[in-house]
Write an enzyme that holds these catalytic residues in place. Sequence first.
Site, PDB file in Angstrom:
ATOM      1  N   HIS A  70       0.823  -1.200   0.000  1.00  0.00           N
ATOM      2  CA  HIS A  70       0.000   0.000   0.000  1.00  0.00           C
ATOM      3  C   HIS A  70       0.864   1.259   0.000  1.00  0.00           C
ATOM      4  CE1 HIS A  70      -3.469   2.303   2.226  1.00  0.00           C
ATOM      5  NE2 HIS A  70      -3.261   2.753   1.017  1.00  0.00           N
ATOM      6  N   GLU A  73       2.448   1.703  -3.323  1.00  0.00           N
ATOM      7  CA  GLU A  73       1.494   2.247  -4.302  1.00  0.00           C
ATOM      8  C   GLU A  73       1.474   3.778  -4.228  1.00  0.00           C
ATOM      9  OE1 GLU A  73      -2.728   3.710  -4.028  1.00  0.00           O
ATOM     10  OE2 GLU A  73      -2.730   1.622  -3.351  1.00  0.00           O
ATOM     11  N   HIS A  74       1.475   4.327  -3.021  1.00  0.00           N
ATOM     12  CA  HIS A  74       1.500   5.776  -2.853  1.00  0.00           C
ATOM     13  C   HIS A  74       2.833   6.369  -3.312  1.00  0.00           C
ATOM     14  CE1 HIS A  74      -2.030   6.845  -0.104  1.00  0.00           C
ATOM     15  NE2 HIS A  74      -2.181   5.558  -0.349  1.00  0.00           N
ATOM     16  N   GLU A 171      -4.499   7.079   7.228  1.00  0.00           N
ATOM     17  CA  GLU A 171      -5.582   6.425   6.484  1.00  0.00           C
ATOM     18  C   GLU A 171      -5.975   5.106   7.134  1.00  0.00           C
ATOM     19  OE1 GLU A 171      -6.420   4.196   2.200  1.00  0.00           O
ATOM     20  OE2 GLU A 171      -4.516   5.219   2.532  1.00  0.00           O
TER      21      GLU A 171
END
Length: 986
Positions: A70, A73-74, A171
């Site tokens: 994750h 991905e950012h 998040e």
Amino acid sequence: MPATALHTGQTLHGFRITDIIPIAELNATLFRLRHEKTGARMVHLATEDPNNLFAVGFRTPPADSTGVAHILEHTVLCGSRRYPVRDPFFTMLKRSLNTFMNAMTASDWTLYPFSSQNTKDFYNLLDIYLDAAFFPLLRERDFRQEGHRIEFARPDDPQSPLEFKGVVYNEMKGAMASPPSLLGRRLARALYPTTTYGHNSGGEPAEIPDLTWEALRAFHASYYHPSNAWFYTCGNLPLEKHLAVIEARVLSQFERREVQSEVPPEIRFDAPRSVTETFPLAPGEETTRRSLVQVGWLTCDIADSFERLALTILSSLLVGNPAAPLYKALLDSGLGDNLAPGTGYNDDNRTTYFAAGLQGTDPDQAAAVEALILSTLEEAARSGFSPERIEGVVHRLEFAHREVSGDHYPYPLALLMRLMGPWLHNDDPVSPLQLGDNLKRLRQEMASGPFFQDLIRRHFLDNRHRVTLTLRPDPTQKEREDAATAKRLAKVAGRLDAEQRQQLIDQARELAAAQEAEEDISCLPTLTREDIPAEELPVSSSLNREGVHEVQWFPQPTNGIDYFIAHLPTAGLPEELLPYVPLFCTMLTQIGAADYSYLEMAERMEAGTGGIQAGAGILDDPGTLSAFQGVVELKGKALQRNQMQLFTILADLCRAPDFSDVKRLQTVIGQIKTSMENSIPASGHSYAARAAASRLTAAAALREIWSGLSQFRLIKELSTRSPEELAAVAEWLQAIAATLFQGPNFSCGISGEEESFAAVRGGLSAFFGALPPGSGESRPSETPPFSPAPARLGYTTSVPVAYVTRVFRTVPYTHDYSAPLMVLAKLLRAGFLHREIREKGGAYGGLAGYDTEGGLFSLLSYRDPQLARTLRVFDQAVDWAAAGGFTDDEIDEAILAVFADLDRPLSPGGRGNREFANTRQGLTLEMRRHLRRGVLATDRSRLMETAKTYLGAGRSESAVSVIAGEEMLAQANGELGSEGLIIERI
């Protein structure tokens, strides 16, 4: 060369075409390719769709829950070899006419998709995405910004406490505080203890700080390689050019290598297991009926396409609608309020699974829920399902397979989601797009024996790989988690010497400087105003009367499906009934009608339609903020051959709905309550914005009553009533129906293929003839007296982050300032709020939006750790805009972003529905074209004047609303002083 000239075995730009397969039911041709040098896989769907989509995906199975996939991905999107700027992804959002741009992390894959209707734009974005995925910079400061970092609470003060910060960290703190999100991850951990699905690919907040920058880079080096890449394109652009760009930009620079990314089958249990997990709940909140219980089974391997189809159908037979036996048994039991999130068959993982359960229950009911599920499955295995029920489910599956969607996400992306799992794990991108062969086999299997009964026994009753998960609230959990975090940070602080403390200060300064630095983004491609379509194209339609009823016809390429829509004005309803309109809409398709029980109605809708829906909506007056229409929107859709069935069912619902089953009413209210509870952590910014807006216009006040916290409170209160106490509510719903469903109210729209309209007229005529005649009197426009009353509101709930909004009342659609307000919203988001709230503040999102029809301008943050700071940033943003802190290039980018929204494509049915709404509210094509011209004419002086007039001068008359945890709200009020919030519990 045209696609028709391509053939199997042909090699183009290093790719060999291995298969060319017509997909008749999708009006598409599938090209399957393999890059000979690197082994990269590719699928191209050639269609007539001008909304072309590209995606590249990688199989990325994490070995822990640090969130490495994750966070990568950012971080991948924070600059690359050819585009070494701070944030090319967010910069391209404003330099493009994209119809979709995103990136997403699943349990075992990461995907980078975008779509555009503009050819130049498509290839601009293709260059950006290819370079980002394969050649990212992966700078340490970007890892610290997007993933996690330790900083002093006051970054320049080494005596202040240490804190964890980072976009993904915040998040996931928000996501892991949401019971529905937590349930799926905890069930996966229990069902898949030996494979990657047992880890949280998004990241557990307690484990995210364990991830190092070096480990992130190593993960990219391992998995982001063409030999582990899956390319996908869809649309009407030529395959050959796609291949040429991919080969030149990426694949020519790599050699084939072995990438160990395969996910093995899960090791099967030898006995069922039970697991209890917890989620945080604010102290003082009610804990009863807040738990979730889910029973899950590991089922078949993803490679078995027939078994997947059979389990998909079995899932619908068991839980697909209120008439399905497991659905009905769970809801009728009173053990819980609603089906648990994730109930049904899930076929994305290498080994698929089925789950069923309840939310809104208690931990001591877990054994009873499990026993009920098992006994219901036992009964289903004995009695089976009627042929009519099976055919109804197959019909709905075929309908969903055939329907061209795309109102929320691009249709080509929906097709990719269908095939992604089988393609990644079994190299099978074809079977998910073709139903024919497996449906033919299914009918043969059913003819030879009790097929679905045997399926229940094999996958459920005799399957020992079963988990019963109880997820219960724990009012002390957040305190324990905060204490553990504080202890960890104190331990770090205790090890820091003076030099290391200074290093943390220097790192914070370096990151802040990078975030503030002006960049040369000239390396990034862009479009110009000349690339924007000059005019909005009209949606073809014709208007005529069927007796007293006005009907608008929209010829659209709907692939054999017809769509019905009607708007029924609520102006004639007594004021005390207005709050119950959303409940009426939900109940309407879940009750009995015309002597049919609600179960029979559910089966009729499944067998004869693609779905019937009702919803409460508001049509704003384009010329004034003081007038609007409240409507009930009634929609239905069906295959052309089933039109008469659709209109017969619609007629029964409208002429003789039966709300008298108060036990059913109680059940549905419980479902609504839990659904709204679940939606607040995911959509807190929307709830907060509605609450603020409700103080500014009459239309927004009704929106809040119908879809905001006011509606949630009403539903919570109704959920406490007994069936006997709900009898009066049932009578009110019946009264709403009697007022709305009168023949003169029905003006409607039909979208479909023109050759089907003659048959539709027959069904429509019968429908109109069955409606109650009514008085025939016209109803007045809805113009209730309203005076704006701005307020500063705070709402407490169990979330560890905040959702912060400030809303301004501005001008109606046709006002000359409406266009610059649209541009200003894009400018503020991209030029100021993203940097200040997301990059520097650590929130997941800093947003601005302008509702042209409602006349409301909003500043928002999402999953935000900095409540008081964000309110100050909102003020700074207004000052920045009023002072003209933006460049002319940024204005052009904001204008492009406005048109990307204005020209976003809809599904064929969606185009007709939107144009019908435009007609009903008087929003003409010339008004919309005038707005476009206003946007194109927007310049610096106009934007500064707009910001001063409507945001600066209007600041004192704006409304603030925040949703956050009680402790965060109290702390913020301490900082805000006289500017504090009026706090109440949701």
